[in-house]
Design a protein around this motif. Structure first.
Motif, PDB file in Angstrom:
ATOM      1  N   GLU A 173     -45.700  23.473  28.052  1.00  0.00           N
ATOM      2  CA  GLU A 173     -47.287  22.891  28.098  1.00  0.00           C
ATOM      3  C   GLU A 173     -47.586  21.567  29.104  1.00  0.00           C
ATOM      4  O   GLU A 173     -48.291  21.608  29.957  1.00  0.00           O
ATOM      5  CB  GLU A 173     -47.631  22.329  27.075  1.00  0.00           C
ATOM      6  CG  GLU A 173     -48.084  23.733  25.988  1.00  0.00           C
ATOM      7  CD  GLU A 173     -49.072  24.508  26.793  1.00  0.00           C
ATOM      8  OE1 GLU A 173     -49.502  24.215  26.870  1.00  0.00           O
ATOM      9  OE2 GLU A 173     -48.755  25.764  26.567  1.00  0.00           O
ATOM     10  N   ARG A 174     -46.757  20.717  29.472  1.00  0.00           N
ATOM     11  CA  ARG A 174     -46.562  20.280  30.188  1.00  0.00           C
ATOM     12  C   ARG A 174     -46.652  20.367  31.283  1.00  0.00           C
ATOM     13  O   ARG A 174     -46.978  20.092  33.097  1.00  0.00           O
ATOM     14  CB  ARG A 174     -45.448  18.456  30.069  1.00  0.00           C
ATOM     15  CG  ARG A 174     -45.560  17.145  30.701  1.00  0.00           C
ATOM     16  CD  ARG A 174     -44.497  16.513  30.332  1.00  0.00           C
ATOM     17  NE  ARG A 174     -43.747  15.127  31.386  1.00  0.00           N
ATOM     18  CZ  ARG A 174     -43.405  14.570  31.161  1.00  0.00           C
ATOM     19  NH1 ARG A 174     -42.429  14.389  29.957  1.00  0.00           N
ATOM     20  NH2 ARG A 174     -43.457  13.376  32.042  1.00  0.00           N
ATOM     21  N   LEU A 175     -45.283  20.907  31.773  1.00  0.00           N
ATOM     22  CA  LEU A 175     -45.165  21.628  32.675  1.00  0.00           C
ATOM     23  C   LEU A 175     -46.409  22.495  34.152  1.00  0.00           C
ATOM     24  O   LEU A 175     -47.161  22.237  34.022  1.00  0.00           O
ATOM     25  CB  LEU A 175     -43.606  22.471  33.183  1.00  0.00           C
ATOM     26  CG  LEU A 175     -44.186  23.528  34.419  1.00  0.00           C
ATOM     27  CD1 LEU A 175     -44.189  22.177  35.357  1.00  0.00           C
ATOM     28  CD2 LEU A 175     -42.572  24.361  34.526  1.00  0.00           C
ATOM     29  N   LYS A 176     -47.334  22.693  32.529  1.00  0.00           N
ATOM     30  CA  LYS A 176     -49.271  23.444  32.610  1.00  0.00           C
ATOM     31  C   LYS A 176     -49.832  22.742  33.307  1.00  0.00           C
ATOM     32  O   LYS A 176     -50.464  22.895  34.454  1.00  0.00           O
ATOM     33  CB  LYS A 176     -49.438  24.324  31.949  1.00  0.00           C
ATOM     34  CG  LYS A 176     -50.813  25.242  32.129  1.00  0.00           C
ATOM     35  CD  LYS A 176     -50.277  26.564  30.874  1.00  0.00           C
ATOM     36  CE  LYS A 176     -52.033  26.941  31.271  1.00  0.00           C
ATOM     37  NZ  LYS A 176     -52.174  27.678  29.806  1.00  0.00           N
ATOM     38  N   VAL A 177     -50.253  21.229  32.638  1.00  0.00           N
ATOM     39  CA  VAL A 177     -50.371  20.539  33.013  1.00  0.00           C
ATOM     40  C   VAL A 177     -50.723  20.108  34.008  1.00  0.00           C
ATOM     41  O   VAL A 177     -51.226  19.524  35.296  1.00  0.00           O
ATOM     42  CB  VAL A 177     -50.692  19.437  31.849  1.00  0.00           C
ATOM     43  CG1 VAL A 177     -51.531  18.125  31.991  1.00  0.00           C
ATOM     44  CG2 VAL A 177     -51.533  19.841  30.542  1.00  0.00           C
ATOM     45  N   GLU A 178     -48.935  19.356  34.578  1.00  0.00           N
ATOM     46  CA  GLU A 178     -49.251  18.593  35.784  1.00  0.00           C
ATOM     47  C   GLU A 178     -48.789  19.463  36.698  1.00  0.00           C
ATOM     48  O   GLU A 178     -48.974  18.915  37.672  1.00  0.00           O
ATOM     49  CB  GLU A 178     -47.155  18.694  35.467  1.00  0.00           C
ATOM     50  CG  GLU A 178     -47.002  17.478  34.005  1.00  0.00           C
ATOM     51  CD  GLU A 178     -45.168  17.356  34.179  1.00  0.00           C
ATOM     52  OE1 GLU A 178     -44.785  17.973  34.603  1.00  0.00           O
ATOM     53  OE2 GLU A 178     -45.500  15.729  33.869  1.00  0.00           O
ATOM     54  N   THR A 179     -48.446  21.064  37.279  1.00  0.00           N
ATOM     55  CA  THR A 179     -48.584  21.387  37.709  1.00  0.00           C
ATOM     56  C   THR A 179     -50.765  22.257  38.003  1.00  0.00           C
ATOM     57  O   THR A 179     -51.431  21.932  39.022  1.00  0.00           O
ATOM     58  CB  THR A 179     -48.283  23.009  37.444  1.00  0.00           C
ATOM     59  OG1 THR A 179     -47.066  22.913  37.015  1.00  0.00           O
ATOM     60  CG2 THR A 179     -48.961  24.274  38.487  1.00  0.00           C
ATOM     61  N   GLU A 180     -51.449  21.766  37.020  1.00  0.00           N
ATOM     62  CA  GLU A 180     -53.247  22.562  37.042  1.00  0.00           C
ATOM     63  C   GLU A 180     -52.890  21.071  38.268  1.00  0.00           C
ATOM     64  O   GLU A 180     -54.085  20.829  39.108  1.00  0.00           O
ATOM     65  CB  GLU A 180     -53.843  22.388  36.684  1.00  0.00           C
ATOM     66  CG  GLU A 180     -53.584  23.774  35.594  1.00  0.00           C
ATOM     67  CD  GLU A 180     -53.889  25.047  37.055  1.00  0.00           C
ATOM     68  OE1 GLU A 180     -54.523  24.609  37.605  1.00  0.00           O
ATOM     69  OE2 GLU A 180     -53.229  25.536  36.618  1.00  0.00           O
ATOM     70  N   THR A 181     -52.524  19.109  37.616  1.00  0.00           N
ATOM     71  CA  THR A 181     -53.420  18.375  39.093  1.00  0.00           C
ATOM     72  C   THR A 181     -52.579  18.518  39.902  1.00  0.00           C
ATOM     73  O   THR A 181     -53.483  18.164  40.974  1.00  0.00           O
ATOM     74  CB  THR A 181     -52.344  17.201  37.271  1.00  0.00           C
ATOM     75  OG1 THR A 181     -52.926  16.956  36.443  1.00  0.00           O
ATOM     76  CG2 THR A 181     -52.777  15.745  38.499  1.00  0.00           C
ATOM     77  N   ALA A 182     -51.322  18.891  40.551  1.00  0.00           N
ATOM     78  CA  ALA A 182     -50.993  18.914  41.596  1.00  0.00           C
ATOM     79  C   ALA A 182     -51.678  19.923  42.175  1.00  0.00           C
ATOM     80  O   ALA A 182     -52.584  19.856  43.349  1.00  0.00           O
ATOM     81  CB  ALA A 182     -49.175  19.695  41.520  1.00  0.00           C
ATOM     82  N   CYS A 183     -52.115  21.307  41.884  1.00  0.00           N
ATOM     83  CA  CYS A 183     -53.041  22.281  42.055  1.00  0.00           C
ATOM     84  C   CYS A 183     -54.651  21.615  42.568  1.00  0.00           C
ATOM     85  O   CYS A 183     -55.115  21.829  43.813  1.00  0.00           O
ATOM     86  CB  CYS A 183     -53.443  23.234  41.768  1.00  0.00           C
ATOM     87  SG  CYS A 183     -52.199  24.940  41.627  1.00  0.00           S
ATOM     88  N   GLN A 184     -54.884  20.533  42.294  1.00  0.00           N
ATOM     89  CA  GLN A 184     -56.446  20.367  42.338  1.00  0.00           C
ATOM     90  C   GLN A 184     -55.473  19.070  43.777  1.00  0.00           C
ATOM     91  O   GLN A 184     -56.797  18.947  44.120  1.00  0.00           O
ATOM     92  CB  GLN A 184     -56.632  18.956  41.319  1.00  0.00           C
ATOM     93  CG  GLN A 184     -57.142  19.628  39.717  1.00  0.00           C
ATOM     94  CD  GLN A 184     -57.410  19.193  38.355  1.00  0.00           C
ATOM     95  OE1 GLN A 184     -57.260  17.875  38.784  1.00  0.00           O
ATOM     96  NE2 GLN A 184     -58.325  19.268  38.136  1.00  0.00           N
ATOM     97  N   ALA A 185     -54.788  18.147  43.527  1.00  0.00           N
ATOM     98  CA  ALA A 185     -54.245  17.394  44.571  1.00  0.00           C
ATOM     99  C   ALA A 185     -53.977  18.484  45.986  1.00  0.00           C
ATOM    100  O   ALA A 185     -54.861  17.779  46.714  1.00  0.00           O
ATOM    101  CB  ALA A 185     -53.137  16.489  44.412  1.00  0.00           C
ATOM    102  N   LEU A 186     -53.341  19.496  46.023  1.00  0.00           N
ATOM    103  CA  LEU A 186     -53.661  20.415  47.386  1.00  0.00           C
ATOM    104  C   LEU A 186     -54.941  20.703  47.334  1.00  0.00           C
ATOM    105  O   LEU A 186     -54.770  20.787  48.574  1.00  0.00           O
ATOM    106  CB  LEU A 186     -53.091  21.393  46.429  1.00  0.00           C
ATOM    107  CG  LEU A 186     -52.444  22.367  47.857  1.00  0.00           C
ATOM    108  CD1 LEU A 186     -51.656  22.234  48.700  1.00  0.00           C
ATOM    109  CD2 LEU A 186     -51.872  23.646  47.174  1.00  0.00           C
ATOM    110  N   SER A 187     -55.865  21.570  46.851  1.00  0.00           N
ATOM    111  CA  SER A 187     -57.639  21.494  47.086  1.00  0.00           C
ATOM    112  C   SER A 187     -57.578  20.396  47.452  1.00  0.00           C
ATOM    113  O   SER A 187     -59.100  21.490  48.171  1.00  0.00           O
ATOM    114  CB  SER A 187     -57.921  22.120  45.258  1.00  0.00           C
ATOM    115  OG  SER A 187     -57.108  23.524  44.800  1.00  0.00           O
TER     116      SER A 187
END
Length: 193
Positions: A173-187
């Motif tokens: 679950e933490r990986l999923k949240v961290e991934t979405e944060t990283a995706c936002q930064a990339l976007s």
């Protein structure tokens, strides 16, 4: 007894090396241990790979191709930012499904950086170039060369950071949240171009 071809033997040694690194770390990945894991004579290992660096580079190449294969199947999003963010999600999905392989890849790169900086530089350059090509195929002309280079570097940096975090906490679950944060930064980076 049938003879095994050099290429097949090479693949056996690469697989055995990944297994040994995942279990014992790079420092303890001796050629004797690798040959035993491949169920092959030590002399065969030295025949196929003249140096341990040659073996480790072959292992790194094989490991690098695995997550890159995930990038080949990313459907194009409506925007370049959505497409590249989905590429990161796919890489992280590969990481979560293959934590030992991902950890072995990371550990091998850090070992190479300490012991053969020139090879590490070559490996990093190949990673950047391959990721740029994958992004370029997915987004076409929607990104200029500077944006493509920046996006590929950030994607690699974010993936490496997520790998370290995942290796530490192992919380999906933490990986999923961290991934979405990283995706936002990339976007956001891509949208700024």
């Amino acid at each position: 007894m049938a003879r095994v071809g050099a290429e097949l033997r090479r693949q056996d040694f690469v697989k055995a090396t990944v297994k040994v690194i995942a279990e014992h770390g790079v420092a303890n990945a001796t050629t004797r241990r690798i040959a035993a894991a491949a169920d092959c004579p030590l002399a065969s290992l030295h025949y196929v790979f003249h140096t341990k660096d040659d073996l480790f580079y072959a292992v790194y190449e094989s490991l690098f191709e695995l997550p890159q294969q995930a990038l080949a199947h990313v459907p194009a999003g409506t925007t370049a930012a959505e497409t590249v963010a989905e590429m990161l999600r796919q890489l992280v999905a590969w990481l979560a499904a293959n934590p030992d392989l991902a950890r072995a890849q990371s550990e091998l790169f850090l070992w190479t950086l300490r012991n053969n900086p020139e090879m590490a530089s070559k490996i990093y350059s190949v990673a950047i170039e391959t990721t740029e090509q994958a992004i370029g195929r997915s987004v076409g002309a929607r990104l200029d060369k500077a944006a493509l280079k920046a996006a590929s570097r950030l994607l690699i940096h974010l993936f490496d950071g997520l790998l370290i975090a995942w290796s530490t906490h192992r919380d999906p679950e933490r990986l999923k949240v961290e991934t979405e944060t990283a995706c936002q930064a990339l976007s956001l980076l891509i949208a700024s171009h």
